[in-house]
Design a protein around this motif. Structure first.
Motif, mmCIF file in Angstrom:
data_model
loop_
_atom_site.group_PDB
_atom_site.id
_atom_site.type_symbol
_atom_site.label_atom_id
_atom_site.label_comp_id
_atom_site.label_asym_id
_atom_site.label_seq_id
_atom_site.Cartn_x
_atom_site.Cartn_y
_atom_site.Cartn_z
ATOM 1 N N ALA A 139 0.979 -1.206 -0.229
ATOM 2 C CA ALA A 139 0.008 0.070 0.088
ATOM 3 C C ALA A 139 1.092 1.187 -0.051
ATOM 4 N N ALA A 140 2.006 1.133 0.863
ATOM 5 C CA ALA A 140 2.987 2.424 0.901
ATOM 6 C C ALA A 140 3.484 2.618 -0.304
ATOM 7 N N GLY A 141 3.669 1.522 -1.291
ATOM 8 C CA GLY A 141 4.384 1.511 -2.581
ATOM 9 C C GLY A 141 3.643 2.221 -3.527
ATOM 10 N N ALA B 17 1.190 4.003 -3.080
ATOM 11 C CA ALA B 17 0.989 5.308 -2.840
ATOM 12 C C ALA B 17 2.067 6.420 -3.288
ATOM 13 N N ASP B 18 3.181 5.534 -3.237
ATOM 14 C CA ASP B 18 4.438 6.381 -3.747
ATOM 15 C C ASP B 18 4.392 6.152 -5.492
ATOM 16 N N GLU B 19 3.789 5.351 -5.885
ATOM 17 C CA GLU B 19 3.574 5.331 -7.476
ATOM 18 C C GLU B 19 2.546 6.430 -7.688
ATOM 19 N N HIS B 20 1.492 6.455 -7.031
ATOM 20 C CA HIS B 20 0.603 7.551 -7.112
ATOM 21 C C HIS B 20 1.104 8.740 -7.237
ATOM 22 N N SER B 21 2.064 9.166 -6.260
ATOM 23 C CA SER B 21 2.823 10.452 -5.832
ATOM 24 C C SER B 21 3.899 10.533 -6.745
ATOM 25 N N ASN B 22 4.077 9.756 -7.626
ATOM 26 C CA ASN B 22 5.198 9.872 -8.850
ATOM 27 C C ASN B 22 6.531 9.781 -8.468
ATOM 28 N N ARG B 23 6.681 9.031 -7.281
ATOM 29 C CA ARG B 23 8.303 8.605 -7.137
ATOM 30 C C ARG B 23 8.734 7.457 -7.777
ATOM 31 N N VAL B 24 7.633 6.603 -7.754
ATOM 32 C CA VAL B 24 8.636 5.363 -8.300
ATOM 33 C C VAL B 24 7.415 4.645 -9.371
ATOM 34 N N ILE B 25 7.989 3.755 -10.182
ATOM 35 C CA ILE B 25 7.133 3.061 -11.253
ATOM 36 C C ILE B 25 7.111 1.684 -10.728
ATOM 37 N N ASP B 26 5.714 1.030 -10.894
ATOM 38 C CA ASP B 26 5.723 -0.563 -10.733
ATOM 39 C C ASP B 26 6.230 -0.998 -9.439
ATOM 40 N N PRO B 27 5.686 -0.653 -8.332
ATOM 41 C CA PRO B 27 6.372 -1.264 -7.003
ATOM 42 C C PRO B 27 5.441 -2.637 -6.974
ATOM 43 N N ARG B 28 6.415 -3.743 -6.305
ATOM 44 C CA ARG B 28 5.623 -4.894 -6.397
ATOM 45 C C ARG B 28 6.425 -5.643 -5.366
ATOM 46 N N LEU B 29 5.551 -6.581 -4.541
ATOM 47 C CA LEU B 29 6.455 -7.539 -3.679
ATOM 48 C C LEU B 29 7.181 -8.597 -4.318
ATOM 49 N N ILE B 30 8.280 -8.805 -3.813
ATOM 50 C CA ILE B 30 8.915 -10.028 -4.364
ATOM 51 C C ILE B 30 9.664 -10.835 -3.159
ATOM 52 N N ASP B 31 9.663 -12.238 -3.478
ATOM 53 C CA ASP B 31 10.119 -13.185 -2.466
ATOM 54 C C ASP B 31 11.602 -12.992 -2.248
ATOM 55 N N VAL B 32 12.144 -13.294 -1.107
ATOM 56 C CA VAL B 32 13.607 -13.041 -1.096
ATOM 57 C C VAL B 32 14.221 -14.321 -0.094
ATOM 58 N N THR B 33 15.257 -14.739 -0.337
ATOM 59 C CA THR B 33 15.963 -15.683 0.863
ATOM 60 C C THR B 33 17.310 -14.952 1.283
ATOM 61 N N LYS B 34 17.715 -15.229 2.400
ATOM 62 C CA LYS B 34 19.003 -14.673 2.795
ATOM 63 C C LYS B 34 19.842 -15.970 2.531
ATOM 64 N N THR B 35 20.855 -15.617 1.827
ATOM 65 C CA THR B 35 22.147 -16.777 1.488
ATOM 66 C C THR B 35 23.437 -16.036 1.984
ATOM 67 N N ALA B 36 23.877 -16.728 2.842
ATOM 68 C CA ALA B 36 25.329 -16.331 3.394
ATOM 69 C C ALA B 36 25.074 -14.827 3.597
ATOM 70 N N GLY B 37 24.414 -14.432 4.314
ATOM 71 C CA GLY B 37 24.054 -12.915 4.938
ATOM 72 C C GLY B 37 23.651 -11.985 3.729
ATOM 73 N N LYS B 38 23.186 -12.563 2.485
ATOM 74 C CA LYS B 38 22.999 -11.814 1.501
ATOM 75 C C LYS B 38 21.643 -12.102 0.855
ATOM 76 N N LEU B 39 20.881 -10.775 0.708
ATOM 77 C CA LEU B 39 19.453 -11.002 0.288
ATOM 78 C C LEU B 39 19.462 -11.391 -1.179
ATOM 79 N N ILE B 40 18.747 -12.598 -1.574
ATOM 80 C CA ILE B 40 18.717 -12.755 -2.944
ATOM 81 C C ILE B 40 17.063 -12.954 -3.377
ATOM 82 N N PRO B 41 16.694 -12.133 -4.312
ATOM 83 C CA PRO B 41 15.344 -12.566 -4.669
ATOM 84 C C PRO B 41 15.187 -13.912 -5.173
#
Ligand code: SF4
Lengths: 558, 93
Positions: free
Chosen positions: B45-47, B49-73
């Protein structure tokens, strides 16, 4: 080459200013993305995976050294210092900011360049034989017609919202280096039975998810009627092309659906009404444009027989380069030189700003300050004195731009794929890198000879995989990248579409599979047969077996 | 699976992630992670709203995993968006 007149210049300047206002409105929030997207796409500005991408037209592949320097400047100032030449003879910048784009357009306009219609459902950049005007086998220089068609089709109000994009390609030679049979319209200059030059008009070719070899709609048409005939085709397409389904919207689907004969009838009816109007190209107009394409001041030189031969004997690397990268010129004492952008392990079509500047300097020194972009993502100097060939080669060697592989297996076409492209299913560039390194290490490049390998990262086929002798298509199966191989494609005057070899392979297996295909060819080829000739003689089965094992095994794992 | 909110920034198109303080950041490491549906909905919802206020384009949730301390979609496409092209961005070509 063509220089903008005051009309072109005004139009391009106005367009840049218009885009400046449009993007300001977007940045201010006056218009949203849905409203802005069609406006930016009309100006070649895409949003890709990592940033905006700007596609700059290189009309029919002709570029001046001056323009190349400006592209280098844009790469350095507004991008990450490099650009990517595409299969439509254009250049793309991958890391562009929306806020910079109006300035870039203004900088392009200053050197007679623009991004208009480099995307969207309109007539795209017209492509042509990159040897146009210089090839020994050429009947007539097609560039005058390219330029006339460019002027005609840019911002044509009737054809700004076609059902889908529309691509034209022209060749003036019997040997087709412009892939005219896989374009919406392909125009091939040839002589009729009375020896008069005219165009064969091929329509409804294309690649993408439904690849089609175009059909001849007219065997011969007088050049002065070519614009009205193209307009008649565009009108019929505009009227009857499907707009309800993006996958069925290209002209090839229409031509296939109603048949070429019915399509021809519709076009002829339309044409009757417009052929003798102002669309007819007058001699004056032809001459006005032709004046831009007059040959440069060639010196009176003889072909370099013995001297070149001696240098080639002394220097095998120079000899290899001469064999693959240099070809004959219609003027004695001159040669056409291809600059490979496919060094082993490099990104096909990519070139840094520094190298663009070096190449521009070499074009000034050796080729009348002009060059060509060719659709296989390399550059071409079309007017090099044969006495300069060795010196030019030495300088290209120093720049690591003398890879001797034009037309050979490591001269791979690769689209940007999943490393950049928002539509991709799989990566293309790393596959090209794997294969070119593999060939570099195997030392078989020269032995294998002519072989085109083309790679696309999705069905849109920007990497021309359907017409590669070996085509590679990236697919996504349950979240993993696989690569489907096709064999037997060709983009020349005997164009053919590749046939699928078998199930998709994971990336790690691709170079090995290519190796087995190539080894099979080397074993069964006769005399001087090329890969394609061998394939056409014996068919796909031996290659299938080489990659997947005997038939019963391949059935089981399929 | 943990989720993170990804988008392209309007001005330069660069890939950005929604951070805890409501800003959009270029590094996935500093993006806000969510672990339950309700929090994910709030993030999206926050994303939007920011699309609506023209800060970003195409906000979407993506799945991520943490591998060796690094976030990998989880999906390759998003992993490439998050970490850049898998090929060298080579200026010496
Ligand atoms: S073929 Fe697909 S992945 Fe490659 S550039 Fe075209 S749209 Fe992108």
């Amino acid at each position: 080459m063509y220089r903008y007149d005051e009309f072109d210049q005004t139009l391009i300047n106005e367009r840049a200013e218009q885009f400046r206002r449009q993007s300001a409105r977007r940045l201010d929030g006056d218009i949203n993305e849905d409203q802005f997207k069609p406006l930016r796409l009309m100006n070649g500005l895409y949003l890709q995976l990592h940033a905006y991408m700007l596609r700059v037209n290189v009309p029919y592949g002709c570029l001046s050294a001056h323009q190349l320097r400006r592209l280098a400047h844009i790469a350095r100032r507004y991008d990450k210092g490099f650009g990517h030449f595409t299969t439509r003879q254009n250049i793309q910048f991958n890391w562009i900011s929306l806020t910079d784009t109006p300035d870039i357009m203004t900088e392009l306009a200053e050197v007679d360049m623009n991004t208009i219609q480099s995307s969207g459902n309109c007539v795209r950049n017209i492509t042509a034989d990159h040897y146009a005007g210089r090839a020994r086998d050429e009947i007539e220089d097609p560039r005058v017609w390219c330029e006339l068609l460019r002027q005609y089709s840019v911002l044509h109000p009737e054809f700004s919202y076609l059902p889908r994009k529309f691509k034209l390609a022209l060749t003036g030679s019997p040997h087709d280096r412009a892939a005219v049979a896989v374009h919406d319209i392909g125009l091939r200059l040839h002589h009729d039975n009375q020896g008069r030059p005219g165009f064969e008009v091929i329509v409804g070719g294309g690649q993408g998810r439904t690849p089609v070899i175009g059909k001849t709609i007219r065997q011969w048409i007088e050049p002065r009627h070519v614009i009205s005939y193209v307009e008649a085709i565009l009108r019929v397409y505009n009227l009857y092309g499907r707009r309800d389904n993006i996958f069925k919207a290209r002209i090839k689907i229409l031509v296939n659906a109603i048949g070429i004969d019915k399509f021809r009838k519709l076009v002829d009816t339309e044409w009757e009404q417009i052929r003798d109007t102002g669309l007819q190209v007058s001699n004056t107009e032809f001459e006005r444009i032709n004046a831009h394409f007059l040959p440069p001041d060639y010196e009176n030189l003889a072909d370099q027989g013995d001297e070149l031969a001696a240098k080639r004997t002394r220097e095998p690397a120079f000899d290899a380069w001469m064999r693959s990268n240099v070809t004959g010129h219609k003027v004695p004492g001159y040669a056409i030189v291809n600059i490979s952008l496919k060094a082993p392990g490099r990104i096909p079509g990519d070139i840094s700003a520094d190298k663009m500047e070096h190449v521009a300097a070499l074009a000034d020194q050796f080729s009348f300050g002009e060059l060509r972009v060719n659709h296989r993502q390399n550059l071409t100097f079309v007017d090099v004195r044969q006495i300069d060939l060795y010196l030019l080669w030495e300088q290209l060697v120093a720049l690591e731009l003398a890879t001797a592989n034009i037309g050979l297996a490591s001269d791979i076409i690769a689209c940007p794929g999943l490393d950049y492209c928002a539509l991709a299913n799989a990566r293309s560039i790393p596959i090209a890198q794997d294969i070119s390194l593999h060939f570099a290490n195997s030392g078989k490049l020269q032995q294998v000879g002519n072989l085109t390998i083309n790679i696309s990262g999705c069905m849109n086929a920007c990497g021309h995989h359907h017409v590669g002798n070996i085509g590679i298509l990236g697919v996504n199966k349950r979240g993993k990248e696989y690569f489907q191989l096709t064999l037997g494609g060709s983009a020349d005057e005997h164009a053919s579409l590749g046939i699928r070899l078998g199930r998709g392979l994971p990336r790690a297996e691709v170079p090995g599979a290519i190796e087995r295909i190539v080894d099979t060819y080397l074993t069964i080829r006769q005399a001087t047969e090329t890969f394609l000739q061998t394939y056409r003689r014996i068919g796909i089965e031996p290659f299938r077996e080489a990659v997947y094992g005997p038939v019963n095994v391949s059935r089981r794992v399929a | 699976m943990a989720k993170i909110l990804i988008a392209n920034r309007l001005t330069d198109g660069l890939v950005v992630f929604y951070a805890v303080d409501g800003n959009w950041v270029e590094s996935i490491a500093t993006g806000q992670m969510t672990f339950d549906d309700a929090a994910a909905d709030r993030l999206l919802a926050a994303g939007l709203a920011d699309e609506h206020s023209n800060r970003v384009i195409d906000p979407r949730l993506i799945d991520v995993t943490k591998t060796a301390g690094k976030l990998i979609p989880a999906v390759l496409r998003e992993a490439i968006r998050a970490h850049g092209p898998t090929i060298a961005v080579d200026r010496t070509l």
